[in-house]
Every structure is written in C-alpha cells, then in structure tokens.
Design a protein around this motif. Structure first.
Motif, short mmCIF file in Angstrom:
data_model
loop_
_atom_site.label_atom_id
_atom_site.label_comp_id
_atom_site.label_asym_id
_atom_site.label_seq_id
_atom_site.Cartn_x
_atom_site.Cartn_y
_atom_site.Cartn_z
N ASP B 147 0.82 -1.21 0.00
CA ASP B 147 0.00 0.00 0.00
C ASP B 147 0.86 1.27 0.00
O ASP B 147 1.56 1.54 0.97
CB ASP B 147 -0.89 -0.04 1.25
CG ASP B 147 -1.76 1.20 1.34
OD1 ASP B 147 -1.75 2.02 0.38
OD2 ASP B 147 -2.46 1.35 2.36
N PRO B 148 0.79 2.05 -1.10
CA PRO B 148 1.61 3.27 -1.19
C PRO B 148 1.32 4.24 -0.06
O PRO B 148 2.21 5.01 0.33
CB PRO B 148 1.18 3.89 -2.52
CG PRO B 148 0.50 2.79 -3.28
CD PRO B 148 -0.09 1.86 -2.26
N ALA B 149 0.13 4.21 0.47
CA ALA B 149 -0.22 5.14 1.54
C ALA B 149 0.62 4.88 2.79
O ALA B 149 0.79 5.76 3.64
CB ALA B 149 -1.70 5.03 1.89
N ARG B 150 1.14 3.68 2.89
CA ARG B 150 1.97 3.35 4.05
C ARG B 150 3.37 3.95 3.97
O ARG B 150 4.10 3.97 4.95
CB ARG B 150 2.12 1.83 4.15
CG ARG B 150 0.82 1.11 4.45
CD ARG B 150 0.62 1.04 5.95
NE ARG B 150 -0.32 -0.02 6.28
CZ ARG B 150 -0.26 -0.73 7.40
NH1 ARG B 150 0.70 -0.51 8.25
NH2 ARG B 150 -1.16 -1.66 7.64
N LEU B 151 3.76 4.36 2.78
CA LEU B 151 5.15 4.79 2.60
C LEU B 151 5.34 6.26 3.00
O LEU B 151 5.68 7.10 2.18
CB LEU B 151 5.60 4.56 1.15
CG LEU B 151 5.53 3.10 0.70
CD1 LEU B 151 6.20 2.92 -0.65
CD2 LEU B 151 6.18 2.18 1.74
N THR B 152 5.15 6.51 4.25
CA THR B 152 5.38 7.85 4.78
C THR B 152 6.88 8.07 4.93
O THR B 152 7.66 7.12 4.88
CB THR B 152 4.74 7.98 6.16
OG1 THR B 152 5.36 7.04 7.03
CG2 THR B 152 3.25 7.67 6.10
N PRO B 153 7.28 9.32 5.11
CA PRO B 153 8.71 9.59 5.32
C PRO B 153 9.27 8.77 6.47
O PRO B 153 10.41 8.28 6.37
CB PRO B 153 8.73 11.09 5.67
CG PRO B 153 7.51 11.65 5.02
CD PRO B 153 6.48 10.56 5.03
N VAL B 154 8.52 8.63 7.52
CA VAL B 154 9.01 7.85 8.65
C VAL B 154 9.26 6.40 8.23
O VAL B 154 10.34 5.84 8.48
CB VAL B 154 8.00 7.87 9.83
CG1 VAL B 154 8.33 6.79 10.84
CG2 VAL B 154 8.00 9.24 10.49
#
Lengths: 198, 198
Positions: B147-154
């Motif tokens: 899920d791309p939404a999981r790829l936050t900066p953190v």
DNA sequence: ACGATAAGATACATGACTGTAGCTAACTTG
DNA sequence: CAAGTTAGCTACAGTCATGTATCTTATCGT
C-alpha cells in the motif's frame, strides 16, 4: 565587603571543569577538544587539569559520567502511545543537551578509539536501566498489554534509532508530530498494535 | 628506462588529492582534517591545495561529491524481503567506506555548520534518487505489492535509521542476520506485511 | 594556629598547522 | 616550437596547543 572564597576547591572546582569540558566538547566537537580550551573556559590553569587527567578525552569521559543521570521515563497508567511519545521527547531533550551532542560526536567519530566507546558505555550508559522507549515497552509488556516476545533488541531500538537519524539529518529537534508519527507508524506496528496488515 | 610523466596535472592530480582528503577524513575525522595532512598524504605541496580551496572542509566536500555515485539497489522480481536486505547491505557497505565514515562524522559533529550540511545534501546526496530501502519500497508499491499510503517519510527511513544507529552503537557492520531482523521486525510490519497484530 | 594540600599565576621549549610568497621546471596549448 | 600555465619545492612569520616546571598563597583538616 563580604567576599566569598576566592579560590575554588574540590567539588566546586570539579563542577566548573566538567561544565567547561562538556560545553567545550559540544561547541567544538571532541575532535577539537583541547586541554587549553577547557582550562580557559573553566578559568583555571592547565596545570590543575594535568594533575588529574592526562588528556582531554579522559577528562570528558569523567565529565559525561558525572553529568549523566538523565531523567527516566515514568510510564503512566494506560497510555502506551502517550508514554512512548513522552519517552522520545525525553530522548530529544537529552540529545540536544551539550552532553548529548558530545556523545553523538564521540560515536560518530571515524577515528574513535574502541576503548573510549567502551568506557563511554561503562561509565555513562550502563548505569541507567535501559534506554528511553525500552523502559516504557517493558513496563507495558509486564502488565500484559503487549506480547513480550515481540520485544526483540531490534524492536526495542526503533524509537531511538528513528530519533537519532532524524537529528543527524536535520540537525534539529523533531517536533511532537514527528515523534507521534514514529510511534504510530514504526513502533506500534512492530509490537503488533499497529494498523492491521493489508 | 621509459618513464611516465613525472608531474601530475589535472584529473590525475585531483584524483590523488580527493583520495587523500577522503582517506584523511576517514582516519582522523573531519574535525581534525588539515590542509597539511591532506597535502602530505597526496604528496603535493600545500600551495597547490590553497590555489583551489580555502579550507579543508571545502576540499572534502568536493572530494565527497566526486566520489559519490553509489551503487543503487536493483529491485528484482518478487522478493521484497530479499531486496530490502540487499539494499541494507549496500548501505552498510557504503557506511563503512571512507566516504561513509566521513559523512557520518560531518553529520555527527556538534559544531557542524548548517551550510556545510546543506552543501553536503546538495552536492552529494540529492543527485541520487532517494535512499536505499526507499528505492525498493517504492518499486514494490508501484507494482501494487504494498500500500503506497503506508510509505510515509518515517516508514521509508526505518531501515536506514536502524542501520545507522547500529553502526553508531557498535562501530561494526551489522551482519545479514541483523539486517534480516530489521526487515522482518521493523520494516515489514510498518508497511503492513508483518505478523498480524495481537 | 599550624602544616599539609592544592589552586592559581607565571614561564618555557617544542611541535603542528596556517596562509602567503617566490622560484624552478614540467607539462599543455596555440 | 614558443608561450602560458601550473605542479613542485622551499622558506617564513604567526598562532595555538602541549607538557613540564616553578613559585605563591588561599583553604582545609587536625
């Protein structure tokens, strides 16, 4: 004029020297730390320093050890998330103190002497019972709020690692939003309390 | 005796100087980096260095920029876990190169000049398209594997942060077991592919 | 009140690095 | 091949840190 003692001794003097050493290290980096600079900052002759320490790093280690008792995270009742954020906040605070900066520079020094690092751990860190988030995570695990089997060395170090990296990258203290993001997006999923897997 | 040119010029000379600068920085730390030492190591007179750079750090930045193109992770077909471990392995490799040590020391220096760090990012890092695990994670996200939404900066920084912290703490290169633990226990749970929540 | 201790104030030779300068000679370019 | 460029060499004064070695005198313990 009622003048106090004009000559410092013992603890008072030591204190001034330690402060000077840590401040100097934080200002110039341990790499450029010099007896001369510490002495000037502490307004004491170099000979006084040489009487007790043979080189600036030795002095600095004593200073760090003396300074170290850091505030411990005090896990509260039932707020794992909040307590984790608070623990990270404590860490940030420490990391930006002169002592924290000095430690960071010692660890980052490519020319670091393994014995110095070892001494750093022995004299400074090992006295404390674990690192910041560790204390909190262990507390909640012991209360059954999370699975102790999940608390591997890697997982126990996630928060500290993220904060360290962030401070290295930006040179600034992460704000609470970022700390919360670390907790929500990295730590909690790792201990099995995050958002469900896809 | 057929002798080559006895006097280096242009690229050959620059190369020797850059190597000397990076090696010297890795050996003594940028804090103790000096024109004199670089010159001695490169077997060139100081005047040659002063003709082009005004101080050792300026020189070092050019050297790092010149050295930088780092091997990029090449995500494979369908092995997210393996590719992540491989990316971290690349990072460890870089981190232990003279350039990596020098960069670490620059970032860890409490006396670091913000302009220097900025220059470091501009001249060295920004040319690369993202960091190690980032490349891999983005690749698999674009293929719909996570899920791309999981790829936050953190989340994108977890792997790098864990490796950085480990290298700071131990001074040694994490072995593959540790890298795998990072992937399994920290990164995968954070992107939603870890063990199910309790 | 006295005597031991140690801080404070010098001073010194030594060595490292700085920044600059002047010269010679090897390379490159037109 | 001649002219311009620039590495390589040497030297210099200036600054800063090192260790060590005095000598004094304030402060503490008994």
């Amino acid at each position: 004029m009622a003048e106090g003692p004009t000559r410092r001794r013992g603890k008072a003097l030591l204190d001034a020297i330690y402060t000077a050493a840590v401040d100097e290290a934080a200002a110039s980096g341990p790499g450029r730390l010099t007896m001369d600079a510490i002495a000037k900052r502490a307004a004491t002759p170099r000979s006084t320093l040489y009487r007790r320490w043979s080189d600036p790093l030795d002095l600095l280690l004593d200073a760090l050890a003396d300074r170290h008792p850091v505030e411990q995270p005090a896990p509260g009742a039932d707020d794992l998330r909040g307590d984790l954020v608070a623990a990270l906040r404590l860490m940030v605070e420490w990391g930006f103190s002169p002592a924290g900066r000095a430690v960071m520079a010692i660890l980052g020094d490519p020319a670091r002497d393994p014995r110095v690092v070892e001494a750093l751990w022995e004299r400074v860190f090992d006295r404390r019972g674990g690192t910041f988030t560790q204390t909190v995570l262990r507390h909640y695990a012991s209360r059954g709020a999370l699975d102790p089997a999940r608390l591997t060395p890697v997982v126990l170090d996630i928060g500290e690692a993220m904060v360290t990296k962030r401070m290295l990258d930006t040179g600034a203290a992460p704000d609470d939003d970022y700390l919360a993001a670390i907790v929500d997006q990295a730590i909690l999923p790792a201990v099995g309390l995050g958002p469900a897997p896809a």
